[in-house]
Design a protein around this motif. Structure first.
Motif, PDB file in Angstrom:
ATOM      1  N   GLU A  47     -21.873 -44.381  94.155  1.00  0.00           N
ATOM      2  CA  GLU A  47     -21.673 -42.973  93.832  1.00  0.00           C
ATOM      3  C   GLU A  47     -22.979 -42.181  93.843  1.00  0.00           C
ATOM      4  N   ILE A  48     -24.004 -42.685  93.149  1.00  0.00           N
ATOM      5  CA  ILE A  48     -25.276 -41.955  93.072  1.00  0.00           C
ATOM      6  C   ILE A  48     -25.964 -41.868  94.441  1.00  0.00           C
TER       7      ILE A  48
ATOM      8  N   GLU B 206     -19.670 -42.981  82.791  1.00  0.00           N
ATOM      9  CA  GLU B 206     -18.771 -43.324  83.892  1.00  0.00           C
ATOM     10  C   GLU B 206     -18.596 -44.841  84.006  1.00  0.00           C
TER      11      GLU B 206
ATOM     12  N   VAL C 265     -20.979 -47.241  90.521  1.00  0.00           N
ATOM     13  CA  VAL C 265     -21.655 -46.005  90.131  1.00  0.00           C
ATOM     14  C   VAL C 265     -23.099 -45.976  90.622  1.00  0.00           C
TER      15      VAL C 265
ATOM     16  N   ALA D  72     -23.497 -40.865  84.505  1.00  0.00           N
ATOM     17  CA  ALA D  72     -23.473 -42.238  85.010  1.00  0.00           C
ATOM     18  C   ALA D  72     -23.169 -43.297  83.950  1.00  0.00           C
TER      19      ALA D  72
ATOM     20  N   TYR E 138     -28.016 -38.778  87.634  1.00  0.00           N
ATOM     21  CA  TYR E 138     -27.367 -39.476  86.527  1.00  0.00           C
ATOM     22  C   TYR E 138     -26.672 -38.474  85.601  1.00  0.00           C
TER      23      TYR E 138
ATOM     24  N   ARG F 167     -25.438 -35.512  86.684  1.00  0.00           N
ATOM     25  CA  ARG F 167     -24.299 -34.948  87.426  1.00  0.00           C
ATOM     26  C   ARG F 167     -23.121 -35.922  87.511  1.00  0.00           C
ATOM     27  N   THR F 168     -23.415 -37.209  87.526  1.00  0.00           N
ATOM     28  CA  THR F 168     -22.338 -38.211  87.568  1.00  0.00           C
ATOM     29  C   THR F 168     -21.963 -38.714  86.178  1.00  0.00           C
TER      30      THR F 168
END
Length: 329
Positions: free
Chosen positions: A267-268, A244, A263, A241, A236, A238-239
């Motif tokens: 994505e995760i 985003e 997401v 989240a 979470y 790194r993205t």
């Protein structure tokens, strides 16, 4: 739920390996706590209070309940301590407050709010955060033993044994990565807020901090979207989240449910992480995606009726037909 003046509140109590072999007593207690959190938070909204007030009220209930990994009932670090993190954000003003690694604050979300409202800072950590709590006053402090529960202690002992035997954690997701509580709210003024609180990861070391208190990662709100995440925090972060999801909603005009699903469920996992989130937009649309067996979750809207769910195959009342993002529709 499309009118901005109709208050809405959604909450989570963590995502992870949540199977139907939970004891009836535990399941009943968890559902009761989620219901109480919804009722207490919604009472703030019905009284004309702010989304921030509602978020703090709901999370406080879950921090006080030992069934959740936040506040009392937090998991133990490798060194046998409870380290608590929390954050709260006001989507209207973009003000935020967060704390990390505290040991004596009864309700970390209350201190996070004090950082937002009563300091010039966003995040305070450890001893400094506790010194701030004492200085500003009105923050309940407790002996660290308050947070201990035997179940969490035994989870640590099992993890330490597996560490010593160089075994992979058999229940790595349950033992390590999951357990957070959070809330998102829309008030009668059309303002959004988000908050998250956690005890972190079982057996965590070196002062590790996850996504929950990091603004944009596990907690974020702006004028059009509010998100609180629960899952494997490193992914979470790194993205980014939570941010985003909100950027997709407010800048790219992606519908909330699709943005959250892209997401959280695409994505995760594509990076090797997992978890869930609760998201809310300015129209009062609620989304509660997760890619685990279950997520303690609930919401309450205009009719004032709490909707609570735990398992993945359980209808939580938010399941509008959602085309898969891959379908190109």
């Amino acid at each position: 739920m499309s009118h901005a003046a109709a208050p809405v509140l959604a909450i989570h109590g963590g995502a992870g390996v949540i199977k139907r072999d939970m004891s009836p007593a535990r399941e009943k207690a968890a559902r009761a706590a989620l219901t109480l959190a919804l009722q207490n938070g919604y009472a703030q909204l019905k009284a004309g209070k702010s989304a921030v007030d509602a978020v703090a009220a709901a999370i406080t209930v879950l921090e006080d309940d030992p069934n959740f990994n936040a506040g009392r009932g937090a998991v133990f670090t490798h060194d046998g301590k409870n380290e608590l993190d929390a954050a709260i954000m006001d989507g209207y003003s973009l003000k935020a407050g967060a704390i990390a690694g505290v040991h004596r604050v009864k309700n970390p979300i209350v201190l996070a709010r004090a950082v937002m409202d009563r300091s010039n800072h966003v995040m305070l950590m450890g001893e400094g955060a506790e010194a701030f709590a004492k200085e500003v006053g009105g923050i309940d402090m407790v002996d660290p033993s308050y947070f201990r529960t035997e179940e969490r202690w035994q989870q640590l002992q099992k993890a330490l044994k597996e560490d010593a035997e160089k075994k992979p954690h058999a229940d790595v997701e349950t033992a390590k990565h999951f357990g957070t509580v959070g809330a998102v709210a829309l008030d009668s003024q059309g303002r959004l807020a988000a908050g998250t609180s956690t005890g972190g990861m079982t057996d965590k070391r070196w002062g590790r901090v996850g996504d929950s208190p990091i603004i944009g990662a596990g907690t974020y709100a702006n004028s059009g979207c509010a998100v609180s995440g629960t899952g494997w925090g490193e992914f979470y972060i790194r993205t980014v989240a939570a941010h985003e999801i909100c950027m997709r909603v407010t800048q790219m005009r992606v519908p909330l449910k699709r943005a959250a699903a892209e997401v959280i469920n695409q994505e995760i996992p594509s990076m090797g992480g997992n978890g869930g989130a609760i998201a809310l937009d300015a129209n009062g649309t609620v989304s509660m995606p997760f890619n685990t067996d279950g997520m303690f979750r609930g919401w309450i809207g205009a009719d004032g009726v709490p909707h609570v769910a735990i398992y993945g195959d359980e209808d939580d009342g938010t399941a509008d037909p959602l085309p898969t993002p891959d379908a190109g529709t």
